[in-house]
Design a protein around this motif. Structure first.
Motif, mmCIF file in Angstrom:
data_model
loop_
_atom_site.group_PDB
_atom_site.id
_atom_site.type_symbol
_atom_site.label_atom_id
_atom_site.label_comp_id
_atom_site.label_asym_id
_atom_site.label_seq_id
_atom_site.Cartn_x
_atom_site.Cartn_y
_atom_site.Cartn_z
ATOM 1 N N ARG A 2 5.671 1.672 4.325
ATOM 2 C CA ARG A 2 5.226 2.848 4.991
ATOM 3 C C ARG A 2 4.095 2.850 5.665
ATOM 4 N N VAL A 3 3.922 3.383 7.062
ATOM 5 C CA VAL A 3 2.770 3.166 7.593
ATOM 6 C C VAL A 3 2.131 4.618 8.057
ATOM 7 N N PHE A 4 0.933 4.764 8.272
ATOM 8 C CA PHE A 4 0.498 5.878 9.144
ATOM 9 C C PHE A 4 0.890 6.129 10.585
ATOM 10 N N ARG A 5 1.463 7.241 10.860
ATOM 11 C CA ARG A 5 1.916 7.180 12.206
ATOM 12 C C ARG A 5 0.646 7.581 13.410
ATOM 13 N N ASN A 6 0.598 6.476 14.256
ATOM 14 C CA ASN A 6 -0.502 6.353 15.060
ATOM 15 C C ASN A 6 0.254 5.651 16.422
ATOM 16 N N ALA A 46 -8.639 4.793 14.758
ATOM 17 C CA ALA A 46 -7.632 4.915 13.908
ATOM 18 C C ALA A 46 -6.209 4.671 14.651
ATOM 19 N N TRP A 51 -1.582 1.025 9.937
ATOM 20 C CA TRP A 51 -2.385 1.619 8.500
ATOM 21 C C TRP A 51 -1.311 1.524 7.612
ATOM 22 N N SER A 52 -1.308 0.877 6.533
ATOM 23 C CA SER A 52 -0.341 1.286 5.327
ATOM 24 C C SER A 52 -0.749 2.268 4.772
ATOM 25 N N ALA A 53 0.317 2.986 4.430
ATOM 26 C CA ALA A 53 0.331 4.439 3.643
ATOM 27 C C ALA A 53 1.243 4.744 2.799
ATOM 28 N N VAL A 57 0.899 10.353 2.062
ATOM 29 C CA VAL A 57 0.436 10.697 3.250
ATOM 30 C C VAL A 57 0.929 11.835 3.725
#
Length: 95
Positions: A2-6, A46, A51-53, A57
């Motif tokens: 899972r990663v932070f959506r950016n 950012a 970014w792993s999350a 999150v």
């Protein structure tokens, strides 16, 4: 993972979708390598790296100050103690 959506996560997703079954890690390695992420973190960017999350999150809906966070935690703890453990709590003195 899972990663932070950016911006970078969306670009990786676009490449993966476009490549379909022909997709390989090498297609996105330049976007997700640790060096790029560390540099983005150093710059405070950012959107500059991946970014792993964890799944939690998705539950974040505010970014309080430290004082607000501690106040909220203390309030919730007191409410829990008084609502669930009332029979073993000694009332506060009014002095």
């Amino acid at each position: 993972c899972r990663v932070f959506r950016n911006d970078v996560a969306e670009e990786v997703e676009e490449i993966e979708s476009a490549k379909g079954e022909d997709f390989s890690f090498e297609d996105v390695a330049h976007l997700v390598n640790g060096k790029r992420g560390r540099e983005a973190e150093r710059k405070g960017d950012a959107d500059g790296g991946i970014w792993s999350a964890g799944q939690v999150v998705g539950l974040i809906d505010s970014i309080p100050t430290v004082a607000e966070l501690i106040d909220t935690m203390m309030k919730e703890a007191e409410e829990t103690v008084y609502e669930r453990l009332n029979s073993i709590v000694t009332p506060r003195s009014k002095l």
